[in-house]
Design a protein around this motif. Sequence first.
Motif, mmCIF file in Angstrom:
data_model
loop_
_atom_site.group_PDB
_atom_site.id
_atom_site.type_symbol
_atom_site.label_atom_id
_atom_site.label_comp_id
_atom_site.label_asym_id
_atom_site.label_seq_id
_atom_site.Cartn_x
_atom_site.Cartn_y
_atom_site.Cartn_z
ATOM 1 N N LEU A 304 0.911 -1.116 0.118
ATOM 2 C CA LEU A 304 0.168 0.104 -0.111
ATOM 3 C C LEU A 304 0.722 1.440 0.010
ATOM 4 O O LEU A 304 0.577 2.396 -0.756
ATOM 5 N N ALA A 305 2.125 1.146 0.963
ATOM 6 C CA ALA A 305 2.916 2.263 0.943
ATOM 7 C C ALA A 305 3.544 2.488 -0.755
ATOM 8 O O ALA A 305 3.659 3.817 -0.938
ATOM 9 N N ASN A 306 3.849 1.522 -1.395
ATOM 10 C CA ASN A 306 4.573 1.743 -2.488
ATOM 11 C C ASN A 306 3.253 1.977 -3.499
ATOM 12 O O ASN A 306 4.039 2.973 -4.546
ATOM 13 N N ALA A 307 2.133 1.794 -3.251
ATOM 14 C CA ALA A 307 1.174 2.478 -4.236
ATOM 15 C C ALA A 307 0.864 3.758 -4.347
ATOM 16 O O ALA A 307 0.863 4.536 -5.137
ATOM 17 N N LEU A 308 1.070 4.447 -2.801
ATOM 18 C CA LEU A 308 1.060 5.817 -2.639
ATOM 19 C C LEU A 308 2.418 6.462 -3.088
ATOM 20 O O LEU A 308 2.127 7.488 -3.924
ATOM 21 N N LEU A 309 3.491 5.897 -3.063
ATOM 22 C CA LEU A 309 4.608 6.433 -3.776
ATOM 23 C C LEU A 309 4.673 6.477 -5.109
ATOM 24 O O LEU A 309 5.159 7.375 -5.664
ATOM 25 N N SER A 310 3.755 5.510 -5.754
ATOM 26 C CA SER A 310 3.736 5.625 -7.278
ATOM 27 C C SER A 310 3.075 6.629 -7.603
ATOM 28 O O SER A 310 3.027 7.076 -8.750
ATOM 29 N N LEU A 311 2.074 7.317 -6.743
ATOM 30 C CA LEU A 311 1.320 8.358 -7.315
ATOM 31 C C LEU A 311 2.210 9.965 -7.577
ATOM 32 O O LEU A 311 1.930 10.544 -8.190
ATOM 33 N N SER A 312 3.161 9.886 -6.537
ATOM 34 C CA SER A 312 4.164 11.065 -6.665
ATOM 35 C C SER A 312 5.217 10.972 -5.935
ATOM 36 O O SER A 312 5.185 10.139 -4.738
ATOM 37 N N GLU A 313 6.268 11.393 -6.350
ATOM 38 C CA GLU A 313 7.650 11.300 -5.435
ATOM 39 C C GLU A 313 7.748 12.626 -4.585
ATOM 40 O O GLU A 313 8.810 12.893 -4.012
ATOM 41 N N ASN A 314 6.819 13.661 -4.826
ATOM 42 C CA ASN A 314 7.151 15.013 -4.176
ATOM 43 C C ASN A 314 6.422 14.529 -2.785
ATOM 44 O O ASN A 314 5.396 14.099 -2.419
ATOM 45 N N SER A 315 7.269 14.851 -1.660
ATOM 46 C CA SER A 315 6.890 14.952 -0.443
ATOM 47 C C SER A 315 5.708 15.390 -0.112
ATOM 48 O O SER A 315 4.940 14.951 0.868
ATOM 49 N N TRP A 316 5.523 16.762 -0.307
ATOM 50 C CA TRP A 316 4.464 17.583 -0.055
ATOM 51 C C TRP A 316 3.258 17.123 -0.531
ATOM 52 O O TRP A 316 2.039 16.983 -0.001
ATOM 53 N N VAL A 317 3.228 16.456 -1.814
ATOM 54 C CA VAL A 317 2.159 15.969 -2.272
ATOM 55 C C VAL A 317 1.550 14.768 -1.592
ATOM 56 O O VAL A 317 0.394 14.519 -1.154
ATOM 57 N N LEU A 318 2.630 13.914 -1.061
ATOM 58 C CA LEU A 318 2.203 12.721 -0.391
ATOM 59 C C LEU A 318 1.552 13.007 0.836
ATOM 60 O O LEU A 318 0.636 12.475 1.451
ATOM 61 N N LEU A 319 2.431 14.002 1.391
ATOM 62 C CA LEU A 319 2.100 14.540 2.941
ATOM 63 C C LEU A 319 0.504 14.973 2.806
ATOM 64 O O LEU A 319 -0.337 14.624 3.511
ATOM 65 N N GLY A 320 0.238 15.896 1.851
ATOM 66 C CA GLY A 320 -1.222 16.292 1.650
ATOM 67 C C GLY A 320 -2.119 15.194 1.463
ATOM 68 O O GLY A 320 -3.366 15.146 2.112
ATOM 69 N N LEU A 321 -1.806 13.905 0.544
ATOM 70 C CA LEU A 321 -2.748 13.110 0.420
ATOM 71 C C LEU A 321 -2.788 12.330 1.857
ATOM 72 O O LEU A 321 -4.065 11.670 2.074
ATOM 73 N N VAL A 322 -1.842 11.900 2.452
ATOM 74 C CA VAL A 322 -1.801 11.337 3.812
ATOM 75 C C VAL A 322 -2.931 12.153 4.859
ATOM 76 O O VAL A 322 -3.830 11.392 5.360
ATOM 77 N N MET A 323 -2.536 13.385 4.997
ATOM 78 C CA MET A 323 -3.689 14.394 5.575
ATOM 79 C C MET A 323 -5.022 14.016 5.284
ATOM 80 O O MET A 323 -5.908 14.172 6.260
ATOM 81 N N VAL A 324 -5.311 14.222 3.969
ATOM 82 C CA VAL A 324 -6.846 13.748 3.460
ATOM 83 C C VAL A 324 -7.250 12.444 3.998
ATOM 84 O O VAL A 324 -8.603 12.393 4.351
ATOM 85 N N LEU A 325 -6.511 11.520 3.702
ATOM 86 C CA LEU A 325 -6.739 10.074 4.224
ATOM 87 C C LEU A 325 -7.261 10.218 5.464
ATOM 88 O O LEU A 325 -8.045 9.418 6.020
ATOM 89 N N VAL A 326 -6.102 10.765 6.528
ATOM 90 C CA VAL A 326 -6.403 10.430 7.729
ATOM 91 C C VAL A 326 -7.698 11.300 8.396
ATOM 92 O O VAL A 326 -8.551 11.059 9.214
ATOM 93 N N LEU A 327 -7.961 12.268 7.624
ATOM 94 C CA LEU A 327 -9.103 13.184 8.145
ATOM 95 C C LEU A 327 -10.301 12.523 7.602
ATOM 96 O O LEU A 327 -11.482 12.271 8.310
#
Length: 434
Positions: A304-327
């Motif tokens: 699952l982590a690799n699937a998220l990493l495949s969406l973008s290598e930009n840390s800020w983009v992934l951090l935003g996605l994680v925050m939305v997921l947690v919300l």
Amino acid sequence: MSPDLLMIGSFFLALLLGVPVAIALGLGGVVGIVAGLPTVMLATLGTNTYNSVAKYPLIAIPLFILTGLIFERAGVAASLVRFAQSIIGPRHGGLTVVAVLVCLIMGGMSGSGPADAAAVAMVMLPSMRKAGYPPPFSASLIAASSSTAILIPPSIALILYSIVVPGVDLRALFAAGVFPGILAGLSLLVPALYLARKYGWENPTDVERPEFWPSFRAALPALFAPVIILGGLRSGLFTPTEAAVVAVTYGVIVGCLVYRNLSLKDLYALVTDAAVTSGVVMFIIALAGIFAWAGTTLGTFQHLANALLSLSENSWVLLGLVMVLVLIAGMLLDAISIYLILTPIIIPLMNHFGWNPVWFGILLAMNIAIGQFTPPVAVNLMVTTRIANIRLEHTLGWAAIFIVAMAMSLLLVMLFPAIALWLPEQLGFVVGEW
């Protein structure tokens, strides 16, 4: 179908069917083991459930739950409200400041948003209704303010995060939550004060100001609780787990000997309530151990982590996605379940991008705090609306305002990690690189 999909799918299907979170986690883990591992691995179920709860730091959770119940029933909230009113004085929006301030202080005793919401709402809602505040507004403000209990130490959620994420100092987490918690409270005050003045709520001439010194003396025992906990941790006098024992002892002394609102019969009832609540928490943690072991052994979390990493290598983009997921998760699940389900997925991302684990833990806590007063579940809002005797849907507009306000404070902590990390660094706790 792959074992990963079967495990995750069976978990979500169980949730949709109304199965309790703990059972859904255990069931998902069992499905994963049966689908992807030798059947003999089912013999690990007992070991995994035991190992999940057989951890010394977890002792702090039932003790802090008991601490919150003791302070809630001891009449601490009422003394804090009078003290805060004596400081703020009569003014438009004064009671909103009192509500937020008392929620912040109560958060330093209970570590639980719903307990904080119940204690403050019982005292504040009648006063705010009398001063002209609409009950849906008051219920929303108290629900949002009490969510800061997940940030202000001692936070039960941060205790669990320190156990799930290896190598994180709980003392650093406690210290890191102080300024973000205060910032979240201040962010709620901005729209609250604006709305109070715009609509003319709380005529200053109709509000009585309690005398400062008598109210201060009455509130002093309650004000000492956070000082004792944090002071003991900073001085090294006791560990976080021992701090929970000290907090319970101090709460009993304050409730029975100082405020004299608790009897031995009351203490028995409080211990019983704390045992029931703690049992639910520990049951979730125990069965989550099956889910975590199956997901780790199958490699599901890494996939699952690799699937998220495949969406973008930009840390800020992934951090935003994680925050939305947690919300989104926070809108549906309790904080303990979120940490147990999502943290194993997020840890590989945290390691990949080098996110500071203390800072990231505070971001998760702030996000989950927003979820505590965001419908449809909104546990804090359910508590305050029940006490206010109003329907949850009546609060949606007001709650949306406070959701945006607290999201702004979350964004500030994301952009400026020093807001969270400065204090633990100054206190000499290990915070890692940032």
